[in-house]
Write a protein that holds these residues in place. Structure first.
Motif, PDB file in Angstrom:
ATOM      1  N   MET A 193     -20.064  -9.994  11.197  1.00  0.00           N
ATOM      2  CA  MET A 193     -20.186  -8.553  11.018  1.00  0.00           C
ATOM      3  C   MET A 193     -20.329  -8.198   9.537  1.00  0.00           C
ATOM      4  O   MET A 193     -21.232  -7.503   9.126  1.00  0.00           O
ATOM      5  CB  MET A 193     -18.944  -7.878  11.624  1.00  0.00           C
ATOM      6  N   PHE A 194     -19.383  -8.688   8.720  1.00  0.00           N
ATOM      7  CA  PHE A 194     -19.380  -8.329   7.306  1.00  0.00           C
ATOM      8  C   PHE A 194     -20.003  -9.447   6.466  1.00  0.00           C
ATOM      9  O   PHE A 194     -19.320 -10.185   5.749  1.00  0.00           O
ATOM     10  CB  PHE A 194     -17.951  -8.031   6.842  1.00  0.00           C
ATOM     11  N   ALA A 228      -4.736  -5.522   3.928  1.00  0.00           N
ATOM     12  CA  ALA A 228      -5.557  -6.490   4.655  1.00  0.00           C
ATOM     13  C   ALA A 228      -4.763  -7.288   5.673  1.00  0.00           C
ATOM     14  O   ALA A 228      -5.336  -7.871   6.602  1.00  0.00           O
ATOM     15  CB  ALA A 228      -6.243  -7.436   3.668  1.00  0.00           C
ATOM     16  N   ALA A 229      -3.440  -7.317   5.524  1.00  0.00           N
ATOM     17  CA  ALA A 229      -2.592  -8.014   6.497  1.00  0.00           C
ATOM     18  C   ALA A 229      -2.356  -7.186   7.755  1.00  0.00           C
ATOM     19  O   ALA A 229      -1.817  -7.702   8.735  1.00  0.00           O
ATOM     20  CB  ALA A 229      -1.260  -8.376   5.845  1.00  0.00           C
ATOM     21  N   ILE A 270      -8.059  -5.035  10.113  1.00  0.00           N
ATOM     22  CA  ILE A 270      -8.711  -4.902   8.806  1.00  0.00           C
ATOM     23  C   ILE A 270      -9.670  -6.076   8.647  1.00  0.00           C
ATOM     24  O   ILE A 270      -9.265  -7.237   8.660  1.00  0.00           O
ATOM     25  CB  ILE A 270      -7.685  -4.881   7.657  1.00  0.00           C
ATOM     26  N   GLY A 271     -10.970  -5.756   8.503  1.00  0.00           N
ATOM     27  CA  GLY A 271     -11.966  -6.817   8.463  1.00  0.00           C
ATOM     28  C   GLY A 271     -12.597  -7.070   7.117  1.00  0.00           C
ATOM     29  O   GLY A 271     -13.163  -8.138   6.883  1.00  0.00           O
ATOM     30  N   LEU A 295      -5.925 -11.871  -0.276  1.00  0.00           N
ATOM     31  CA  LEU A 295      -6.354 -11.429   1.053  1.00  0.00           C
ATOM     32  C   LEU A 295      -6.190 -12.543   2.082  1.00  0.00           C
ATOM     33  O   LEU A 295      -6.359 -13.726   1.752  1.00  0.00           O
ATOM     34  CB  LEU A 295      -7.820 -10.995   1.021  1.00  0.00           C
ATOM     35  N   PRO A 296      -5.926 -12.192   3.323  1.00  0.00           N
ATOM     36  CA  PRO A 296      -5.964 -13.202   4.385  1.00  0.00           C
ATOM     37  C   PRO A 296      -7.377 -13.741   4.543  1.00  0.00           C
ATOM     38  O   PRO A 296      -8.359 -13.070   4.187  1.00  0.00           O
ATOM     39  CB  PRO A 296      -5.497 -12.432   5.620  1.00  0.00           C
ATOM     40  N   GLY A 297      -7.497 -14.920   5.082  1.00  0.00           N
ATOM     41  CA  GLY A 297      -8.790 -15.596   5.134  1.00  0.00           C
ATOM     42  C   GLY A 297      -9.859 -14.864   5.917  1.00  0.00           C
ATOM     43  O   GLY A 297     -11.049 -15.050   5.652  1.00  0.00           O
ATOM     44  N   HIS A 298      -9.469 -14.030   6.874  1.00  0.00           N
ATOM     45  CA  HIS A 298     -10.467 -13.368   7.704  1.00  0.00           C
ATOM     46  C   HIS A 298     -11.100 -12.157   7.020  1.00  0.00           C
ATOM     47  O   HIS A 298     -12.113 -11.648   7.486  1.00  0.00           O
ATOM     48  CB  HIS A 298      -9.827 -12.900   9.013  1.00  0.00           C
TER      49      HIS A 298
END
Length: 291
Positions: free
Chosen positions: A1-2, A150-151, A155-156, A179-182
């Motif tokens: 998506m992003f 972001a956690a 949140i993408g 940021l988390p990995g996703h």
């Protein structure tokens, strides 16, 4: 998506409302060009000037005209209750993702901004992109706050301001570490996009991509292929437009450019915004013709 190029078209608007036919044409043109996603109702789309109904109709128009290309819909508003309603409208329209800036009149604290994203993220069913745009919102995110937000669920991505090329690798690496990995990192500030993409950003949220998708796709693909020199050279060819963005503002320049290309009528900006004067329009035309 992003990933790739997310192109943000103008929402042609006058005092009678949105020109939905022209808007649909702009969106369809982007889909035909092969952009990776389409950003409806971002800052270039003038979201803050539109009523809830105008925004709902614009979201439906964009999704219908996109022909299956993912559409990201802006849902920023002053009150959380308004953001909730706009999020529901956008999801019902078929949006693939949502874009949320911390819009304010009273300056917001970090905890208030976190609370906004906490409230909205747990209620939506599509990915939410954090819109970091201090030039418009006058709110500055810290990396620590980005990490907290972001956690949250759903949140993408984070859309960050433009970064000079020599600073981009360190800036993106620092943000990535919080940021988390996703969570994807998307750059804006069109003049800085080539450097940001080459430094490891996942996508470019582009103003001019909403009008000149082929040129912006070429920059995006060059960076994705690891050819930073070519991405930079292609961006430098567009410096006449970047200079006009700095002088007059990207939305006014985009408005004049869309008129010059015969894609929208005049006027197409909601009052009190005004289009460029004749001399500035000539500069825009000259820059487009030089490309």
């Amino acid at each position: 998506m992003f990933t790739g190029l997310s192109a943000f078209p103008l929402t042609p608007t006058d005092e009678s409302g949105v020109d939905e036919k022209a808007f649909a044409g702009l969106v369809a043109r982007l889909a035909e060009a092969g952009v990776d996603s389409i950003g409806a109702l971002g800052s270039t789309g003038g979201y803050a000037y539109l009523t809830r109904e105008e925004r709902a109709r614009a979201a439906r128009t964009a999704v219908d005209a996109a022909g299956g290309v993912p559409v990201v819909v802006g849902i920023g508003a002053l009150r959380t209750s308004q953001v909730r309603a706009l999020a529901e409208d956008a999801q019902q329209a078929g949006a693939s993702a949502l874009l949320l800036a911390p819009v304010s009149y009273q300056p917001l604290t970090d905890d208030e901004v976190f609370g906004l994203y906490e409230d909205i993220s747990r209620e939506v069913s599509v990915p939410l992109c954090v819109y970091d745009n201090p030039g418009t919102t006058h709110f500055t995110f810290s990396d620590e706050l980005h990490g907290r937000i972001a956690a949250l669920p759903n949140i993408g991505a984070v859309k960050i301001p433009g970064i000079p090329a020599d600073q981009a690798p360190d800036r993106i690496a620092a943000l990535r570490s919080t940021l988390p990995g996703h969570a994807a990192i998307g750059v804006s500030g069109d003049a800085f996009a080539a450097g940001g993409l080459s430094a490891g950003a996942d996508l470019w949220f582009s103003v001019i991509g909403g009008l000149l998708p082929q040129q912006c796709l070429a920059i995006t693909r060059a960076a994705a292929d690891g050819d930073a020199d070519r991405a930079t050279a292609l961006s430098e060819r567009m410096e006449p437009l970047w200079a006009l963005f700095r002088r007059y503002g990207s939305q006014r320049v985009t408005s004049a450019a869309a008129e010059h290309l015969g894609l929208v009528s005049h006027p197409n900006l909601p009052k009190p915004l005004r289009g460029l004067d004749a001399a500035a329009r000539r500069e825009v035309a000259d820059a487009l013709e030089a490309l």
